[in-house]
Design a protein around this motif. Sequence first.
Motif, PDB file in Angstrom:
ATOM      1  N   THR A  56       0.923  -1.024   0.003  1.00  0.00           N
ATOM      2  CA  THR A  56       0.044  -0.082   0.038  1.00  0.00           C
ATOM      3  C   THR A  56       0.748   1.221  -0.043  1.00  0.00           C
ATOM      4  OG1 THR A  56      -0.010   0.174   2.350  1.00  0.00           O
ATOM      5  CG2 THR A  56      -1.938  -1.299   1.153  1.00  0.00           C
ATOM      6  N   LYS A 106      -1.971  -4.738  13.533  1.00  0.00           N
ATOM      7  CA  LYS A 106      -3.068  -5.360  14.188  1.00  0.00           C
ATOM      8  C   LYS A 106      -2.787  -5.494  15.499  1.00  0.00           C
ATOM      9  CE  LYS A 106      -4.286  -9.734  13.598  1.00  0.00           C
ATOM     10  NZ  LYS A 106      -4.257 -10.323  15.093  1.00  0.00           N
ATOM     11  N   ASP A 158      -4.862 -11.058   7.112  1.00  0.00           N
ATOM     12  CA  ASP A 158      -5.518 -11.265   5.913  1.00  0.00           C
ATOM     13  C   ASP A 158      -4.882 -10.957   4.658  1.00  0.00           C
ATOM     14  OD1 ASP A 158      -7.361 -11.745   3.691  1.00  0.00           O
ATOM     15  OD2 ASP A 158      -9.077 -11.010   5.049  1.00  0.00           O
ATOM     16  N   SER A 193      -5.541 -11.413   1.535  1.00  0.00           N
ATOM     17  CA  SER A 193      -6.498 -11.140   0.295  1.00  0.00           C
ATOM     18  C   SER A 193      -6.832  -9.472   0.584  1.00  0.00           C
ATOM     19  CB  SER A 193      -7.777 -11.799   0.164  1.00  0.00           C
ATOM     20  OG  SER A 193      -8.662 -11.721   1.117  1.00  0.00           O
ATOM     21  N   SER A 194      -7.004  -9.101   1.437  1.00  0.00           N
ATOM     22  CA  SER A 194      -7.390  -7.604   1.509  1.00  0.00           C
ATOM     23  C   SER A 194      -6.137  -6.511   1.397  1.00  0.00           C
ATOM     24  CB  SER A 194      -7.985  -7.510   3.068  1.00  0.00           C
ATOM     25  OG  SER A 194      -9.071  -8.322   3.142  1.00  0.00           O
ATOM     26  N   PHE A 195      -5.077  -7.046   1.214  1.00  0.00           N
ATOM     27  CA  PHE A 195      -3.859  -6.152   0.837  1.00  0.00           C
ATOM     28  C   PHE A 195      -3.730  -6.266  -0.325  1.00  0.00           C
ATOM     29  CE2 PHE A 195      -3.246  -6.674   5.351  1.00  0.00           C
ATOM     30  CZ  PHE A 195      -2.859  -5.333   5.995  1.00  0.00           C
ATOM     31  N   ASN A 236      -2.143  -7.252  -3.781  1.00  0.00           N
ATOM     32  CA  ASN A 236      -1.549  -8.590  -4.091  1.00  0.00           C
ATOM     33  C   ASN A 236      -1.193  -8.869  -5.559  1.00  0.00           C
ATOM     34  OD1 ASN A 236      -3.752 -10.496  -5.282  1.00  0.00           O
ATOM     35  ND2 ASN A 236      -4.442  -9.952  -2.833  1.00  0.00           N
ATOM     36  N   THR A 274      -9.839 -13.345  -3.432  1.00  0.00           N
ATOM     37  CA  THR A 274     -10.766 -12.760  -2.147  1.00  0.00           C
ATOM     38  C   THR A 274     -10.796 -14.004  -1.404  1.00  0.00           C
ATOM     39  OG1 THR A 274     -11.692 -11.300  -3.448  1.00  0.00           O
ATOM     40  CG2 THR A 274     -12.530 -11.385  -1.270  1.00  0.00           C
ATOM     41  N   ALA A 311      -7.630 -16.058   1.570  1.00  0.00           N
ATOM     42  CA  ALA A 311      -7.372 -15.049   2.747  1.00  0.00           C
ATOM     43  C   ALA A 311      -5.990 -15.035   3.527  1.00  0.00           C
ATOM     44  CB  ALA A 311      -8.474 -14.839   3.739  1.00  0.00           C
ATOM     45  N   SER A 324       2.337 -14.435   1.375  1.00  0.00           N
ATOM     46  CA  SER A 324       1.249 -15.169   1.253  1.00  0.00           C
ATOM     47  C   SER A 324       1.417 -16.351   1.755  1.00  0.00           C
ATOM     48  CB  SER A 324       0.865 -15.108  -0.199  1.00  0.00           C
ATOM     49  OG  SER A 324       1.534 -16.206  -0.955  1.00  0.00           O
TER      50      SER A 324
END
Length: 720
Positions: free
Chosen positions: A95, A101, A126, A128-130, A132, A138, A141, A168
């Motif tokens: 990002t 977290k 998670d 998949s939420s960053f 990739n 999705t 995860a 991953s």
Amino acid sequence: MATLRQQALSMVQARQRVAVKAPSTKISNYFGENVFGTAQMKESLAPSVYKKVMEAIDKGSKIDVSTAEEIASAVKTWALSKGVTHYTHWFQPLTGSTAEKHDSFFDALGGLEKFKGSALVQQEPDASSFPNGGIRSTFEARGYTAWDPSSPIFIFENTLCIPTIFVSYTGEALDYKTPLLKSMEAINEAAINICQLFDRNVKKVFPSLGVEQEYFVIDKALFAARPDLVMAGRTVFGHSPARGQQLDDHYFGSIPTRVKDFMVDFEIEAHKLGIPVMTRHNEVAPGQFEVAPLFEEINKATDHNQLLMDVMEKVAERHDLKVLLHEKPFAGVNGSGKHNNWSLITDTGVNLFQPSNSARENLQFLTFLVATIKAVYDHSDLLRASIASAGNDHRLGANEAPPAIISVFLGATLTEVLDELEKNGNIKIEKGDNMYMKLGISKIPEIILDNTDRNRTSPFAFTGNKFEFRAVGSQANVAGPMTALNVIVADVLKTMAKDIEKEMAAGKEKKIAIVNVLRKYIKDSKKVRFEGDGYSEAWAKEAEKRGLSNLKSTPQALDVYNTKATKELFERHNVMNHIEVHARHEIMLENFIKKVQIEGRVMGDLALNHIIPTAILYQNKMIQNANGLKGLGLDHTAAVETIKEVSKHIEALKSNITAMIEARKKLNKEEDIVKMAKGYQTDVKEAYFDKIRYAVDKLELLVDDESWPLVKYREMLFLR
């Protein structure tokens, strides 16, 4: 909006200084107090455990379960003693910012504080939420963060932060840190082979880095009153004030009081975190400043730069200020970059880019100097791609920053040294101004340090005992370009070692073999060396003749990641596989597209909902004035001309915004992400952004000041 602007200006006028008190008059009394560094480890860990940790840091060896438990226990005790209640794995996803977290030490079921070795070493965010790049779907995860012992654990905002990598479920890197660590190993391995031609005692080489961070500071209320700054990080509209940076009076000038208080405050917090901040000063543009630390090992320096940006933004809130890290928050004045001062250091304490009075060390210096120049020449497009972003495109090539053409500056002395070495294999420069060097096969006397000028127009300049990569953007994670730099230099060093071996196998004496290879590399790479004004049109023409790329836009620059050569380069050095390279290419393109989309939407919203209504109200007022003058038989020509001018710009805004929206709709149907990104560059950004801005900025000059809805440049840039 006009009311909001006036309210914001009133708040600025009422601001008071925020008192700042350091914990001690001596920085050394509190430097690193929030870091669980080697001193804390040595004090709190058993000698055998401490030894294993140091081996993990120095040699990359794995930490076993029992060792992890003992470290976790010591870390927990230290953190709790400082009032810390939570811990987090602190990582750097793609990002561009950091991620965390928070988990509590307190185990409600057990009724006490716990921190296991497993929680220290690994967690599962998670994936998949960053970003990739298609590596994870999705529904897939799972991802892992894993502790990086080479970067110290620290406490920030009452949370224990554990620096980690992020990968991953299938092992591909989803962060900036993992490839950086691998690139460090690649250059270590390649550099050792060359170093041992000169000194058999060298067992490790690590890249060092010092990051000069440029940034703007404005009042928080003014920031909140500019939706474009809030949404896009830069002002999409704004006419240049009568006074900008043309007087050259801001650079190194007296630091504004509120900014000075803020600087002192964030430096205190940075020092507590072990960030070796050394320098602060005004930069060229009004409202622009710079902070610079001492050099550190590149992984730690990267972490510290990411942390420093976070510290600055949070401390600024205490002072009712806002730090702007965008590369070009204001048009018409200088943008901001990150000057990456990069060097290579041996475990024997030698800077490989440090000239010396030793003949052996000077030949070694020239070897690494020439290898780096050759690497920049061979892989200039990859270096350009590594710094590509929507924000940096506003800065690169402007008359303020290094151009998009990648070149190397050496200065007159070293240029003469390399030219003579290429031609004759030796050089003699007569004494004068502290410069004397004779390069031969058997003897290389002293090369004086810092006998060349600096060139701020060069994107990649040698500055005495390091290379300064000036083209990196101010909000970038430096791990990206530094990974690329490490890899390309490692690649050339490996090839160089083989070429020297061939010369020696053919019967050449070692020093002669080295010089022969250097002469060839100097000749092969001399097109990338440039000593003049990088801002000039003449250089752009000259660079084209030399065959150097001038990749002005991000989508164009990123094409190199799609090439077989780039994928093989990263795979050859075990830094990234082809899946990871492809993913980064997609992520960077997606980021570019989204940034341009956001800017386009902000432009449309401000123009349609704020600027045009304000201009129409002013136009109606002028019509009433013109009719009144006409009814009195007075000259109303000026009023009519103003009405016509306002109407022209309103119509230009409407038509261009409508066309831009249609262009975006069409591009959003494009399935090929490369074509979409290039379309957003040419069919949206280049086609409409400047036209829309021109109309708004002209209206700013026409509409009366009290009615104008946006905070103006003169109100934001001259903070006192």
